[in-house]
Design a protein around this motif. Structure first.
Motif: not given
Length: 79
Positions: A36-39, A12-17, A19-24, A27-34
């Motif tokens: 994810l690494a950036t955040v 749950d903590d990772d899902l919230r994180e 969501l937080r990164q996307i909201h800020r 983290l742009v979508c579609p999500i890529t490994r790059i």
């Protein structure tokens, strides 16, 4: 995707994180490994296949739904 476990392995903590990164906008979508690494969430790369190819609106919908469902299941039913 037959046999895929979805987001079961993601906490749950990772899902919230996520969501937080996307909201800020970090983290742009579609999500890529790059992305994810950036955040700092590259460790989740193998567990997010279900989100592959989704735009921001789709990813938000899935994450919010999963978190809501987990919260509903973890709380006892109203007496």
């Amino acid at each position: 995707m037959i046999g895929h476990t979805g987001l079961v392995a993601v906490s749950d903590d990772d899902l919230r994180e996520l969501l937080r990164q996307i909201h800020r906008g970090e983290l742009v979508c579609p999500i890529t490994r790059i992305g994810l690494a950036t955040v700092g969430l590259l460790r989740l790369g193998d567990d997010l296949d279900v989100l592959q190819g989704l735009d921001e609106r789709g990813v938000r919908a899935v994450l919010v739904s999963v978190l809501a469902e987990r919260r509903r299941v973890s709380r006892p039913a109203w007496p």
